[in-house]
Design a protein around this motif. Structure first.
Motif, PDB file in Angstrom:
ATOM      1  N   PHE A  18       1.328  -0.869  -0.056  1.00  0.00           N
ATOM      2  CA  PHE A  18      -0.256   0.508  -0.165  1.00  0.00           C
ATOM      3  C   PHE A  18       0.665   1.359   0.252  1.00  0.00           C
ATOM      4  N   VAL A  19       1.677   1.199   0.934  1.00  0.00           N
ATOM      5  CA  VAL A  19       2.331   2.190   1.424  1.00  0.00           C
ATOM      6  C   VAL A  19       3.259   2.764   0.039  1.00  0.00           C
ATOM      7  N   SER A  20       4.024   2.491  -0.630  1.00  0.00           N
ATOM      8  CA  SER A  20       5.110   2.328  -1.486  1.00  0.00           C
ATOM      9  C   SER A  20       4.215   2.794  -2.929  1.00  0.00           C
ATOM     10  N   THR A  21       3.059   1.716  -3.375  1.00  0.00           N
ATOM     11  CA  THR A  21       2.058   1.893  -3.968  1.00  0.00           C
ATOM     12  C   THR A  21       2.013   3.235  -4.693  1.00  0.00           C
ATOM     13  N   LEU A  22       0.980   3.492  -3.270  1.00  0.00           N
ATOM     14  CA  LEU A  22       0.570   4.785  -3.371  1.00  0.00           C
ATOM     15  C   LEU A  22       1.524   6.299  -3.529  1.00  0.00           C
ATOM     16  N   GLU A  23       2.618   6.139  -3.284  1.00  0.00           N
ATOM     17  CA  GLU A  23       3.613   7.449  -2.874  1.00  0.00           C
ATOM     18  C   GLU A  23       3.952   7.082  -4.663  1.00  0.00           C
ATOM     19  N   ILE A  24       4.780   6.569  -5.183  1.00  0.00           N
ATOM     20  CA  ILE A  24       4.485   6.192  -6.722  1.00  0.00           C
ATOM     21  C   ILE A  24       3.599   6.982  -7.261  1.00  0.00           C
ATOM     22  N   VAL A  25       2.117   6.649  -7.494  1.00  0.00           N
ATOM     23  CA  VAL A  25       1.298   6.307  -8.387  1.00  0.00           C
ATOM     24  C   VAL A  25       0.940   8.382  -7.900  1.00  0.00           C
ATOM     25  N   VAL A  26       0.970   9.104  -6.573  1.00  0.00           N
ATOM     26  CA  VAL A  26       1.193  10.061  -6.105  1.00  0.00           C
ATOM     27  C   VAL A  26       2.316  10.896  -6.880  1.00  0.00           C
ATOM     28  N   ILE A  27       2.983  10.513  -6.559  1.00  0.00           N
ATOM     29  CA  ILE A  27       4.354  11.650  -6.447  1.00  0.00           C
ATOM     30  C   ILE A  27       4.277  11.977  -8.535  1.00  0.00           C
ATOM     31  N   SER A  28       4.395  10.346  -8.886  1.00  0.00           N
ATOM     32  CA  SER A  28       3.919  10.534 -10.177  1.00  0.00           C
ATOM     33  C   SER A  28       3.104  11.459 -11.183  1.00  0.00           C
ATOM     34  N   ILE A  29       2.302  11.100 -10.510  1.00  0.00           N
ATOM     35  CA  ILE A  29       1.372  12.401 -11.120  1.00  0.00           C
ATOM     36  C   ILE A  29       1.262  13.473 -11.227  1.00  0.00           C
ATOM     37  N   ILE A  30       2.429  14.326  -9.627  1.00  0.00           N
ATOM     38  CA  ILE A  30       2.894  15.683 -10.153  1.00  0.00           C
ATOM     39  C   ILE A  30       3.903  15.641 -10.145  1.00  0.00           C
ATOM     40  N   MET A  31       5.168  14.656 -10.482  1.00  0.00           N
ATOM     41  CA  MET A  31       6.281  14.474 -11.974  1.00  0.00           C
ATOM     42  C   MET A  31       5.622  14.928 -12.715  1.00  0.00           C
ATOM     43  N   VAL A  32       4.882  14.501 -13.491  1.00  0.00           N
ATOM     44  CA  VAL A  32       4.724  14.375 -14.635  1.00  0.00           C
ATOM     45  C   VAL A  32       4.220  15.638 -15.310  1.00  0.00           C
ATOM     46  N   VAL A  33       3.289  16.050 -13.636  1.00  0.00           N
ATOM     47  CA  VAL A  33       2.843  17.437 -14.920  1.00  0.00           C
ATOM     48  C   VAL A  33       3.214  18.563 -14.468  1.00  0.00           C
ATOM     49  N   SER A  34       4.551  17.908 -13.734  1.00  0.00           N
ATOM     50  CA  SER A  34       5.430  19.094 -13.640  1.00  0.00           C
ATOM     51  C   SER A  34       6.531  19.408 -15.206  1.00  0.00           C
ATOM     52  N   ILE A  35       6.534  18.081 -15.411  1.00  0.00           N
ATOM     53  CA  ILE A  35       7.422  17.655 -16.516  1.00  0.00           C
ATOM     54  C   ILE A  35       7.018  18.058 -17.393  1.00  0.00           C
ATOM     55  N   ILE A  36       5.833  17.699 -17.675  1.00  0.00           N
ATOM     56  CA  ILE A  36       4.940  18.134 -19.332  1.00  0.00           C
ATOM     57  C   ILE A  36       4.516  19.677 -19.320  1.00  0.00           C
ATOM     58  N   LYS A  37       4.904  20.010 -18.599  1.00  0.00           N
ATOM     59  CA  LYS A  37       4.171  21.793 -18.518  1.00  0.00           C
ATOM     60  C   LYS A  37       5.843  21.904 -19.574  1.00  0.00           C
ATOM     61  N   GLU A  38       7.132  21.764 -18.002  1.00  0.00           N
ATOM     62  CA  GLU A  38       8.254  22.426 -18.914  1.00  0.00           C
ATOM     63  C   GLU A  38       8.496  22.084 -19.936  1.00  0.00           C
ATOM     64  N   GLN A  39       8.380  20.776 -20.865  1.00  0.00           N
ATOM     65  CA  GLN A  39       8.136  20.693 -22.309  1.00  0.00           C
ATOM     66  C   GLN A  39       7.178  20.439 -22.936  1.00  0.00           C
ATOM     67  N   ALA A  40       6.619  20.982 -22.748  1.00  0.00           N
ATOM     68  CA  ALA A  40       5.631  21.953 -23.991  1.00  0.00           C
ATOM     69  C   ALA A  40       5.975  23.720 -24.941  1.00  0.00           C
ATOM     70  N   SER A  41       6.482  23.244 -26.019  1.00  0.00           N
ATOM     71  CA  SER A  41       6.555  23.766 -27.416  1.00  0.00           C
ATOM     72  C   SER A  41       6.320  24.949 -26.601  1.00  0.00           C
ATOM     73  N   ASN A  42       6.036  25.611 -26.994  1.00  0.00           N
ATOM     74  CA  ASN A  42       6.165  26.895 -26.056  1.00  0.00           C
ATOM     75  C   ASN A  42       7.478  27.579 -24.965  1.00  0.00           C
ATOM     76  N   ARG A  43       7.499  26.532 -23.833  1.00  0.00           N
ATOM     77  CA  ARG A  43       8.652  26.195 -23.103  1.00  0.00           C
ATOM     78  C   ARG A  43       9.833  25.846 -23.238  1.00  0.00           C
ATOM     79  N   VAL A  44      10.340  24.918 -25.086  1.00  0.00           N
ATOM     80  CA  VAL A  44      11.458  24.506 -24.858  1.00  0.00           C
ATOM     81  C   VAL A  44      11.731  25.760 -25.770  1.00  0.00           C
TER      82      VAL A  44
END
Length: 261
Positions: free
Chosen positions: A55-81
């Protein structure tokens, strides 16, 4: 900036509230801890060993990966690159945006588990060879290799941190190649599934061992054989280094045409 911090705090609450409830109540609900002499190390080995309690490790990866994806995808947008003059800078910024989380979250996990264990009456010193200990219930015969509590805590923190950083490198790599958050989540969660079943998955004749299997402390293994430097330090660090280099090289040589002129 304030909005980003607020969103991260919301996700952290989504993660930590159920984790604290789960860690606090589980010892009273399962026979694993009931009626046995507990120590702090038992809590770390139980709650961070994916085989015992996912439970702990799975929930950690699931939730923290969402934070990471949102932040990184935003930085990789064409208008940012197009604002960058080198791929190295883009890669570094993507890493720096969320790297701090990979240190903070495992630290808070360690604090929550340690304080919960102590509040539940667990002893600080390792008691694995005592007759009524949790370890002796799991390994009723033979010798048990006792470990220092601080070493167990640091080892679990270290592997927890590596899992999150490996997740970060994979997200950077896959998102830059695919430009799709859906594909990123599929890759990350596929590895989470492999870690939960704790064995390689065969697909179309190919065997996938996953990213996290070699970054998990095996509770029974620790009781029987102690801490293996090769299994818990060297191999995880090699995986970490390979993915670090791979993510960097993908940024360095792929889609260079998107840079500003």
């Amino acid at each position: 900036m304030k909005k980003n911090i607020k969103n991260i705090l919301v996700y952290m609450l989504i993660y930590y509230i159920p984790v604290m409830i789960f860690v606090k109540t589980t010892p009273y609900l399962i026979s694993y801890f009931a009626g046995k002499k507990q120590c702090v190390s038992d809590y770390f080995l139980y709650f961070l060993d994916w085989k015992n309690s996912a439970f702990v490790s799975t929930l950690e990866i699931v939730v923290i990966s969402i934070i990471m994806v949102v932040s990184i995808i935003k930085e990789q947008a064409s208008n940012r690159v197009i604002l960058y003059d080198s791929m190295q800078k883009l890669w570094l910024v993507c890493i720096k945006r969320v790297i701090v989380i990979t240190y903070i979250v495992p630290f808070i996990n360690a604090v929550v588990i340690a304080l919960t264990a102590l509040s539940n009456g667990a002893g600080w010193q390792c008691n694995w060879n005592e007759t009524e200990s949790v370890a002796r219930a799991m390994v009723p015969y033979g010798d048990i290799v006792e470990c220092n509590t601080i070493v167990i805590i640091v080892l679990n923190y270290f592997l927890d941190m590596l899992r999150l950083q490996v997740t970060l490198f994979v997200i950077c790599l896959v998102s830059w190649i695919s430009r799709s958050s859906i594909i990123v989540f599929i890759v990350v969660y596929f590895n989470v599934i492999i870690a939960n079943v704790m064995k390689p998955i065969n697909v179309a004749g190919l065997t996938f061992k996953g990213l996290y299997i070699r970054m998990i402390v095996n509770q029974r293994g620790i009781y029987l054989y102690g801490i293996s430097i090769k299994d818990y330090i060297v191999i995880p660090c090699v995986i970490w280094l390979i993915l670090l280099i791979a993510s960097y090289l993908v940024f360095r040589f792929y889609r260079k045409d998107m840079l500003k002129n």
